[in-house]
Design a protein around this motif. Sequence first.
Motif, PDB file in Angstrom:
ATOM      1  N   VAL A 238       0.844  -1.195   0.000  1.00 16.30           N
ATOM      2  CA  VAL A 238       0.000   0.000   0.000  1.00 16.30           C
ATOM      3  C   VAL A 238       0.877   1.243   0.000  1.00 16.30           C
ATOM      4  O   VAL A 238       0.648   2.181  -0.762  1.00 16.30           O
ATOM      5  N   ALA A 239       1.895   1.262   0.844  1.00 14.85           N
ATOM      6  CA  ALA A 239       2.744   2.443   0.982  1.00 14.85           C
ATOM      7  C   ALA A 239       3.604   2.704  -0.248  1.00 14.85           C
ATOM      8  O   ALA A 239       3.795   3.855  -0.643  1.00 14.85           O
ATOM      9  N   PHE A 240       4.135   1.642  -0.867  1.00 16.33           N
ATOM     10  CA  PHE A 240       5.068   1.807  -1.981  1.00 16.33           C
ATOM     11  C   PHE A 240       4.501   1.377  -3.323  1.00 16.33           C
ATOM     12  O   PHE A 240       5.183   1.457  -4.336  1.00 16.33           O
ATOM     13  N   GLY A 241       3.285   0.879  -3.334  1.00 11.53           N
ATOM     14  CA  GLY A 241       2.699   0.372  -4.567  1.00 11.53           C
ATOM     15  C   GLY A 241       3.194  -1.048  -4.824  1.00 11.53           C
ATOM     16  O   GLY A 241       4.163  -1.513  -4.213  1.00 11.53           O
ATOM     17  N   ILE A 242       2.519  -1.720  -5.732  1.00  8.89           N
ATOM     18  CA  ILE A 242       2.853  -3.115  -6.019  1.00  8.89           C
ATOM     19  C   ILE A 242       4.269  -3.232  -6.568  1.00  8.89           C
ATOM     20  O   ILE A 242       5.048  -4.077  -6.117  1.00  8.89           O
ATOM     21  N   ASP A 243       4.632  -2.379  -7.509  1.00  7.37           N
ATOM     22  CA  ASP A 243       5.974  -2.468  -8.088  1.00  7.37           C
ATOM     23  C   ASP A 243       7.051  -2.147  -7.068  1.00  7.37           C
ATOM     24  O   ASP A 243       8.074  -2.834  -6.998  1.00  7.37           O
TER      25      ASP A 243
ATOM     26  N   ALA B  89       6.919  -2.431  -3.765  1.00  8.61           N
ATOM     27  CA  ALA B  89       6.999  -3.518  -2.782  1.00  8.61           C
ATOM     28  C   ALA B  89       7.628  -4.763  -3.383  1.00  8.61           C
ATOM     29  O   ALA B  89       8.363  -5.485  -2.699  1.00  8.61           O
ATOM     30  N   LYS B  90       7.355  -4.997  -4.655  1.00  8.67           N
ATOM     31  CA  LYS B  90       7.957  -6.143  -5.347  1.00  8.67           C
ATOM     32  C   LYS B  90       9.473  -6.035  -5.329  1.00  8.67           C
ATOM     33  O   LYS B  90      10.177  -7.000  -5.039  1.00  8.67           O
ATOM     34  N   TRP B  91       9.986  -4.849  -5.613  1.00  6.02           N
ATOM     35  CA  TRP B  91      11.439  -4.647  -5.637  1.00  6.02           C
ATOM     36  C   TRP B  91      12.031  -4.672  -4.231  1.00  6.02           C
ATOM     37  O   TRP B  91      13.140  -5.164  -4.024  1.00  6.02           O
ATOM     38  N   ILE B  92      11.312  -4.171  -3.247  1.00  2.00           N
ATOM     39  CA  ILE B  92      11.781  -4.245  -1.859  1.00  2.00           C
ATOM     40  C   ILE B  92      11.869  -5.709  -1.428  1.00  2.00           C
ATOM     41  O   ILE B  92      12.838  -6.136  -0.800  1.00  2.00           O
ATOM     42  N   CYS B  93      10.853  -6.479  -1.791  1.00  2.58           N
ATOM     43  CA  CYS B  93      10.802  -7.903  -1.449  1.00  2.58           C
ATOM     44  C   CYS B  93      11.989  -8.650  -2.074  1.00  2.58           C
ATOM     45  O   CYS B  93      12.757  -9.305  -1.362  1.00  2.58           O
ATOM     46  N   ALA B  94      12.145  -8.531  -3.367  1.00  2.00           N
ATOM     47  CA  ALA B  94      13.238  -9.225  -4.055  1.00  2.00           C
ATOM     48  C   ALA B  94      14.594  -8.697  -3.610  1.00  2.00           C
ATOM     49  O   ALA B  94      15.542  -9.469  -3.423  1.00  2.00           O
ATOM     50  N   GLY B  95      14.685  -7.389  -3.415  1.00  2.00           N
ATOM     51  CA  GLY B  95      15.953  -6.790  -3.006  1.00  2.00           C
ATOM     52  C   GLY B  95      16.389  -7.226  -1.624  1.00  2.00           C
ATOM     53  O   GLY B  95      17.578  -7.488  -1.398  1.00  2.00           O
ATOM     54  N   SER B  96      15.453  -7.338  -0.694  1.00  3.25           N
ATOM     55  CA  SER B  96      15.841  -7.731   0.657  1.00  3.25           C
ATOM     56  C   SER B  96      16.367  -9.168   0.686  1.00  3.25           C
ATOM     57  O   SER B  96      17.329  -9.467   1.385  1.00  3.25           O
ATOM     58  N   VAL B  97      15.765 -10.041  -0.095  1.00  9.53           N
ATOM     59  CA  VAL B  97      16.231 -11.425  -0.149  1.00  9.53           C
ATOM     60  C   VAL B  97      17.591 -11.501  -0.853  1.00  9.53           C
ATOM     61  O   VAL B  97      18.528 -12.129  -0.360  1.00  9.53           O
TER      62      VAL B  97
END
Length: 109
Positions: A68-73, A75-83
């Motif tokens: 919600v805060a960062f949008g789907i795209d 959050a997608k990059w935050i998710c992949a980037g953190s891993v």
Amino acid sequence: GWAGNYALGCSYISLPWWCGQAIFGELDRPVYFILPILYSIAGLGIAIVNDFKSIEGDRELGLQSLPVAFGIDGAKWICAGSVTLTQLGVAAYLYSIGESTYAAILGGL
């Protein structure tokens, strides 16, 4: 948000790791603290995946989940980037403590 997802990742990764090590071994080396904390950052990314399922409900309730805060795209990059960054960080840490074979294997994944 950030804190909730990290807390979830920590509770799934660090706490069981430390409990298992305390019961079946000893918590006498820094590696037993550093690796679980690093992998809890990867757990943050994994926890974000669950937030994608409830974007509409989060918006309606005013919850600032990462999608919600960062949008789907975003959050997608935050998710992949953190891993991904966690894996690279763990490989670098392993290399720094003389575990170059494990670091190379992890880096190759």
